[in-house]
Design a protein around this motif. Structure first.
Motif, PDB file in Angstrom:
ATOM      1  N   VAL A  57     -50.789  47.434   3.724  1.00 41.07           N
ATOM      2  CA  VAL A  57     -49.603  48.135   3.215  1.00 41.07           C
ATOM      3  C   VAL A  57     -48.488  47.138   2.939  1.00 41.07           C
ATOM      4  O   VAL A  57     -47.784  47.218   1.917  1.00 41.07           O
ATOM      5  N   ALA A  58     -48.316  46.178   3.838  1.00 43.51           N
ATOM      6  CA  ALA A  58     -47.269  45.156   3.674  1.00 43.51           C
ATOM      7  C   ALA A  58     -47.501  44.309   2.425  1.00 43.51           C
ATOM      8  O   ALA A  58     -46.545  43.806   1.820  1.00 43.51           O
ATOM      9  N   LEU A  59     -48.765  44.179   2.037  1.00 38.03           N
ATOM     10  CA  LEU A  59     -49.090  43.408   0.836  1.00 38.03           C
ATOM     11  C   LEU A  59     -49.012  44.263  -0.431  1.00 38.03           C
ATOM     12  O   LEU A  59     -49.253  43.776  -1.529  1.00 38.03           O
ATOM     13  N   GLY A  60     -48.699  45.530  -0.261  1.00 39.95           N
ATOM     14  CA  GLY A  60     -48.565  46.410  -1.408  1.00 39.95           C
ATOM     15  C   GLY A  60     -49.876  46.958  -1.922  1.00 39.95           C
ATOM     16  O   GLY A  60     -49.998  47.276  -3.112  1.00 39.95           O
ATOM     17  N   VAL A  61     -50.875  47.051  -1.035  1.00 38.16           N
ATOM     18  CA  VAL A  61     -52.181  47.567  -1.439  1.00 38.16           C
ATOM     19  C   VAL A  61     -52.146  49.092  -1.432  1.00 38.16           C
ATOM     20  O   VAL A  61     -51.886  49.704  -0.403  1.00 38.16           O
ATOM     21  N   PRO A  62     -52.426  49.731  -2.553  1.00 31.93           N
ATOM     22  CA  PRO A  62     -52.425  51.194  -2.595  1.00 31.93           C
ATOM     23  C   PRO A  62     -53.635  51.763  -1.862  1.00 31.93           C
ATOM     24  O   PRO A  62     -54.685  51.135  -1.787  1.00 31.93           O
ATOM     25  N   LYS A  63     -53.473  52.933  -1.331  1.00 34.41           N
ATOM     26  CA  LYS A  63     -54.567  53.663  -0.678  1.00 34.41           C
ATOM     27  C   LYS A  63     -55.158  52.914   0.513  1.00 34.41           C
ATOM     28  O   LYS A  63     -56.352  53.068   0.835  1.00 34.41           O
ATOM     29  N   LEU A  88     -58.717  42.076 -13.235  1.00 33.48           N
ATOM     30  CA  LEU A  88     -59.457  43.330 -13.277  1.00 33.48           C
ATOM     31  C   LEU A  88     -58.698  44.435 -12.555  1.00 33.48           C
ATOM     32  O   LEU A  88     -58.066  44.202 -11.520  1.00 33.48           O
ATOM     33  N   ALA A  89     -58.780  45.628 -13.098  1.00 32.56           N
ATOM     34  CA  ALA A  89     -58.123  46.774 -12.458  1.00 32.56           C
ATOM     35  C   ALA A  89     -58.809  47.121 -11.142  1.00 32.56           C
ATOM     36  O   ALA A  89     -58.165  47.573 -10.193  1.00 32.56           O
ATOM     37  N   ARG A  90     -60.125  46.896 -11.086  1.00 32.23           N
ATOM     38  CA  ARG A  90     -60.884  47.184  -9.876  1.00 32.23           C
ATOM     39  C   ARG A  90     -61.857  46.038  -9.628  1.00 32.23           C
ATOM     40  O   ARG A  90     -62.654  45.695 -10.498  1.00 32.23           O
ATOM     41  N   VAL A  91     -61.775  45.434  -8.460  1.00 33.27           N
ATOM     42  CA  VAL A  91     -62.677  44.344  -8.103  1.00 33.27           C
ATOM     43  C   VAL A  91     -63.765  44.912  -7.199  1.00 33.27           C
ATOM     44  O   VAL A  91     -63.480  45.354  -6.086  1.00 33.27           O
ATOM     45  N   PRO A  92     -65.018  44.938  -7.648  1.00 33.31           N
ATOM     46  CA  PRO A  92     -66.082  45.556  -6.856  1.00 33.31           C
ATOM     47  C   PRO A  92     -66.410  44.756  -5.598  1.00 33.31           C
ATOM     48  O   PRO A  92     -66.166  43.551  -5.524  1.00 33.31           O
ATOM     49  N   HIS A  93     -67.012  45.456  -4.632  1.00 34.83           N
ATOM     50  CA  HIS A  93     -67.352  44.816  -3.359  1.00 34.83           C
ATOM     51  C   HIS A  93     -68.323  43.658  -3.544  1.00 34.83           C
ATOM     52  O   HIS A  93     -68.235  42.655  -2.820  1.00 34.83           O
ATOM     53  N   GLU A 146     -56.497  37.179   2.957  1.00 36.10           N
ATOM     54  CA  GLU A 146     -56.716  36.284   1.818  1.00 36.10           C
ATOM     55  C   GLU A 146     -57.536  36.969   0.732  1.00 36.10           C
ATOM     56  O   GLU A 146     -57.301  36.764  -0.467  1.00 36.10           O
ATOM     57  N   MET A 147     -58.506  37.797   1.121  1.00 36.51           N
ATOM     58  CA  MET A 147     -59.298  38.509   0.112  1.00 36.51           C
ATOM     59  C   MET A 147     -58.463  39.563  -0.604  1.00 36.51           C
ATOM     60  O   MET A 147     -58.617  39.779  -1.805  1.00 36.51           O
ATOM     61  N   LEU A 148     -57.562  40.210   0.127  1.00 39.08           N
ATOM     62  CA  LEU A 148     -56.672  41.168  -0.532  1.00 39.08           C
ATOM     63  C   LEU A 148     -55.779  40.470  -1.543  1.00 39.08           C
ATOM     64  O   LEU A 148     -55.563  40.971  -2.654  1.00 39.08           O
ATOM     65  N   LYS A 149     -55.277  39.306  -1.192  1.00 36.31           N
ATOM     66  CA  LYS A 149     -54.431  38.551  -2.114  1.00 36.31           C
ATOM     67  C   LYS A 149     -55.224  38.121  -3.355  1.00 36.31           C
ATOM     68  O   LYS A 149     -54.720  38.176  -4.478  1.00 36.31           O
ATOM     69  N   ALA A 150     -56.473  37.674  -3.122  1.00 35.95           N
ATOM     70  CA  ALA A 150     -57.308  37.258  -4.245  1.00 35.95           C
ATOM     71  C   ALA A 150     -57.590  38.441  -5.167  1.00 35.95           C
ATOM     72  O   ALA A 150     -57.588  38.303  -6.397  1.00 35.95           O
ATOM     73  N   ARG A 151     -57.815  39.608  -4.572  1.00 39.73           N
ATOM     74  CA  ARG A 151     -58.068  40.801  -5.375  1.00 39.73           C
ATOM     75  C   ARG A 151     -56.839  41.172  -6.202  1.00 39.73           C
ATOM     76  O   ARG A 151     -56.955  41.592  -7.357  1.00 39.73           O
ATOM     77  N   GLN A 152     -55.659  40.980  -5.629  1.00 38.53           N
ATOM     78  CA  GLN A 152     -54.425  41.281  -6.358  1.00 38.53           C
ATOM     79  C   GLN A 152     -54.212  40.315  -7.516  1.00 38.53           C
ATOM     80  O   GLN A 152     -53.606  40.667  -8.530  1.00 38.53           O
ATOM     81  N   ARG A 153     -54.699  39.079  -7.362  1.00 39.78           N
ATOM     82  CA  ARG A 153     -54.538  38.082  -8.433  1.00 39.78           C
ATOM     83  C   ARG A 153     -55.517  38.308  -9.571  1.00 39.78           C
ATOM     84  O   ARG A 153     -55.339  37.770 -10.664  1.00 39.78           O
ATOM     85  N   SER A 154     -56.559  39.078  -9.327  1.00 33.37           N
ATOM     86  CA  SER A 154     -57.573  39.296 -10.349  1.00 33.37           C
ATOM     87  C   SER A 154     -57.008  40.096 -11.512  1.00 33.37           C
ATOM     88  O   SER A 154     -56.242  41.036 -11.329  1.00 33.37           O
TER      89      SER A 154
END
Length: 299
Positions: free
Chosen positions: A21-27, A80-85, A70-78
């Protein structure tokens, strides 16, 4: 996330949700943490019991908390709208292949299951990969219909993770030697380097081995001890390959076969994929598989 000394601290699932949540990740939710743990993106939290009745909230290690962030940050930098598992899991597996401290063997086993079960590529990517493979083996005189037939067989095999190996062998040898000939008399061209020639049979054997090992990984049928043994062998092999890659490029019929990607994600993808045949070797599947490939096309 960290204390005043900037050291990562162990965390409960609720703490990880708060970090997200602090990183601004929705849901962000506990369900997300559970899913990530099941997929192997996170290791299992440690059990704690400090009272006689009940137990304390389980704790994810400090290393796992940092990995999650770190993975959440990397996903935010992508872009892509959705980064698959299955894209993120390659990062976890790459870490496990290179470091013994962050990702546990149990987590890696779940991660390999996620990787092996995932759809590896889109239809467009499968088509492009198949075209490149056919172009590598095809004689310049090979007509379009022969090339197209081989390409479609490769695409179908990759899509369903199962192939008609006899038909594929026949199609690839036809593009290698596209002239009418008696059965068994076609020329099989090789690619690679003079000391590491790679022909149609070798290519098919590697696909067979990849499919066999991937099925075992997807079913979590490879013991952790085997994965660890294969990792040790893969580290030696990969270090040797990286040291010789430039020389292979100079000698290769197709230099791009040994080109090191400039993109870090593609480098990780190569590194992770290179582990699969090593698992096949440790399991003793490689020699029978190559014998099976050598029997293709025989009367």
């Amino acid at each position: 996330m960290t204390d005043e000394n900037d050291e990562w601290q162990p965390a409960t699932a609720e703490d990880l949700v708060a970090d997200a949540v602090a990183l601004g990740v929705p849901k962000a939710s506990l369900r997300v943490i559970t899913d990530w743990t099941e997929y192997g993106l996170l290791g299992a939290p440690a059990f704690r019991k400090s009272t006689r009745h009940g137990s304390d909230a389980r704790l994810y290690s400090a290393d796992q908390r940092r990995l999650f962030t770190e993975m959440l940050k990397a996903r935010q930098r992508s872009p892509l709208a959705r980064v698959p598992h299955h894209t993120l899991i390659r990062v976890v597996l790459h870490i496990w292949l290179t470091d013994d401290t962050v990702v546990s063997d149990a987590q890696a086993r779940r991660g390999w299951r996620t990787w092996a079960r995932a759809t590896r590529s889109t239809a467009a990517k499968r088509s492009e990969n198949a075209r490149q493979i056919v172009d590598q083996f095809a004689h310049p005189d090979a007509p379009y219909h022969q090339r197209r037939k081989a390409q479609l067989l490769i695409e179908q095999g990759e899509k369903h993770r199962s192939a008609d190996w006899d038909r594929l062998y026949s199609a690839l040898t036809e593009v290698c030697s596209p002239w009418p000939a008696a059965p068994g008399s076609r020329i099989e061209r090789s690619i690679g380097t003079p000391i590491l020639p790679f022909g149609v049979r070798e290519a098919i054997a590697m696909w067979m081995l990849d499919h066999k090992v991937s099925r075992l990984l997807a079913a979590e049928a490879v013991p952790e001890a085997t994965l660890v043994q294969a990792r040790a062998e893969h580290r030696v092999n990969w270090q040797s390959y990286e040291a010789q890659r430039e020389q292979f490029q100079i000698q290769a019929t197709k230099p791009e076969m040994f080109e090191k990607p400039s993109d870090l994600e593609e480098q990780i993808k190569q590194h992770v994929a290179g582990f699969v045949p090593v698992v096949g070797h440790v399991l003793g599947l490689d020699q029978p598989t190559f014998a099976e490939a050598r029997a293709l096309g025989q009367p």
